[in-house]
Design an enzyme around this catalytic site. Sequence first.
Site, PDB file in Angstrom:
ATOM      1  N   ASP A   1      -1.679   5.800  -6.269  1.00 13.70           N
ATOM      2  CA  ASP A   1      -1.948   4.952  -5.295  1.00 13.70           C
ATOM      3  C   ASP A   1      -2.292   3.374  -5.445  1.00 13.70           C
ATOM      4  O   ASP A   1      -3.088   3.123  -6.285  1.00 13.70           O
ATOM      5  CB  ASP A   1      -3.333   5.475  -4.609  1.00 13.70           C
ATOM      6  CG  ASP A   1      -3.930   4.601  -3.234  1.00 13.70           C
ATOM      7  OD1 ASP A   1      -2.989   4.214  -2.616  1.00 13.70           O
ATOM      8  OD2 ASP A   1      -4.853   4.442  -3.212  1.00 13.70           O
TER       9      ASP A   1
ATOM     10  N   ASP B   1       0.791  -1.261   0.078  1.00 12.93           N
ATOM     11  CA  ASP B   1       0.087  -0.240  -0.012  1.00 12.93           C
ATOM     12  C   ASP B   1       0.726   1.329  -0.157  1.00 12.93           C
ATOM     13  O   ASP B   1       1.446   1.619   1.008  1.00 12.93           O
ATOM     14  CB  ASP B   1      -0.929   0.000   1.268  1.00 12.93           C
ATOM     15  CG  ASP B   1      -1.834   1.110   1.395  1.00 12.93           C
ATOM     16  OD1 ASP B   1      -2.101   1.851   0.127  1.00 12.93           O
ATOM     17  OD2 ASP B   1      -2.373   1.575   2.388  1.00 12.93           O
TER      18      ASP B   1
END
Length: 457
Positions: free
Chosen positions: A326, A98
């Site tokens: 992201d 992440d």
Amino acid sequence: MALNSSFHLFVSILLFLLPLIFSTSTTIPLTFFHSSSTRDPYKHLSHLASLSISRAHHIKFPQKPSISTTPLAPHSYGAYSISLNFGTPPQSIPFIMDTGSDFVWFPCTKRYTCNNCSVTGQEIPSYIPKASSSVQILGCMNPKCTWIHNTTDPSTRCKDCQLPNSANCKQMCPPYLILYGSGSTSGLTLVETLDLPNKKVPNVVVGCSLFSTHQPAGIAGFGRGVSSIPSQLGIKKFSYCLLSRNYDDSGKSSNLVLDGAYNSGKKTAILSYTPLLKNPLVPETKSLSVYYYVGLRKITVGGQKVKIPYKFLIPDDKGNGGTIVDSGTTLSYMSYDVFESVLKAFSDQVKYFKRDVEIETQIGLKPCFNISGHEKVSFPDLIFHFKGGAEMKLPLANYFAGVGNDVVCLAMVSSNFYGSDLFNGPSIILGSFQMQNYQVEFDLKNERFGFKQQLCK
Ligand SMILES: *[C@@H]1O[C@H](CO)[C@@H](O)[C@H](O)[C@H]1NC(C)=O
Ligand SMILES: *[C@@H]1O[C@H](CO)[C@@H](O)[C@H](O)[C@H]1NC(C)=O
Ligand SMILES: *[C@@H]1O[C@H](CO)[C@@H](O)[C@H](O)[C@H]1NC(C)=O
């Protein structure tokens, strides 16, 4: 003669070993995290759409953590996972990779409890501290405890460690509790050895979560904060190639490369670069400081510039606006005004196919076109233009997704499907669907983001 041949042997062994001696990069397989078990294309796409919208919501409206100050991470995933080995002997644990958060934690101990967690019905593997000889609990006076509990006054945090006996104080760093939009995780912070394929890294701060909700795996934060994997390991660059989503659930993986060039075959890829930007750091938006911002300058559809007000492209003095990359977002997100302009450009320019409003409502994506009966399907080019001149001209499969045989939909989401869109957080979030078959590189040393279209395998 004898000398000569043994010299040759020596040289060839040396040449053989050279890459091993001087190779400093580390390669870890990167796989899809299985987020749904359905193969129904309608359900699958609408699932990805709703995941992407809730991810965007979490990025834009992070919950105020009650105890810790770790920024958000995703609670649900059209994401990628990696396995990391922690402890002595090493225990292999899967993590969501992440770039939108900076804390690292894993499910921990045999008694780990997780509510509403498993998406596949399989048990989530836990790290067992008792089985490791190198584990330690992070002490309260350890400066790294401030990564998690940054209270200005350590005397309130480490009451038992006040003078005169502070030198060998045994008090541990207080437990963490991280709240995500609809999930949470909590536990104790450990210091443990991370065993990478070519080196061992001692004293890595990692959360030992004992209780979680809505967390299908641990999370390895690759964002900008002090506690992320790149920061703790001093990694100057990481890169990966995003497999096509056609391989969802196939178990196929590509590689995440830490420090070193991504090498597909013999050719060294030449990437296009744009500067990585930082959000102006203001206290209220501290959570925004973990994200990797890039300078998106314009979007063109079919060669025509899409009208985007400046405030969406450049973060303002409160840190709102701008574009981030992201890894935890699947379908890219655009604020209402930006998305409406892109939508208008497509619906103005695409005349051959009929919009299918019924399917748009059903799936939660738009525009959707019925392409039934057309042998050749073409759509206007979609290009992202970045600061410094780098251009990302997306292949069609990266912005239109098929729903059954007849219909294709623009694979991007906006809050307009959701009602109001306050001007908060990033305006544009570039997700992994748009970067399938791209090699991407986060070059932290030179503060630049690189990308190149390439078949990932
Ligand atoms: C999640 O938990 C809630 C109650 O906490 C329950 O009502 C719901 O059915 C659960 N969802 C799943 C998918 O298990
Ligand atoms: C902790 O807070 C202080 C004051 O707000 C700040 O200067 C410092 O950088 C913070 N430390 C970390 C590790 O975030
Ligand atoms: C697409 O259009 C064709 C012919 O116009 C029609 O038969 C078909 O039902 C449509 N498909 C969908 C999913 O609406």
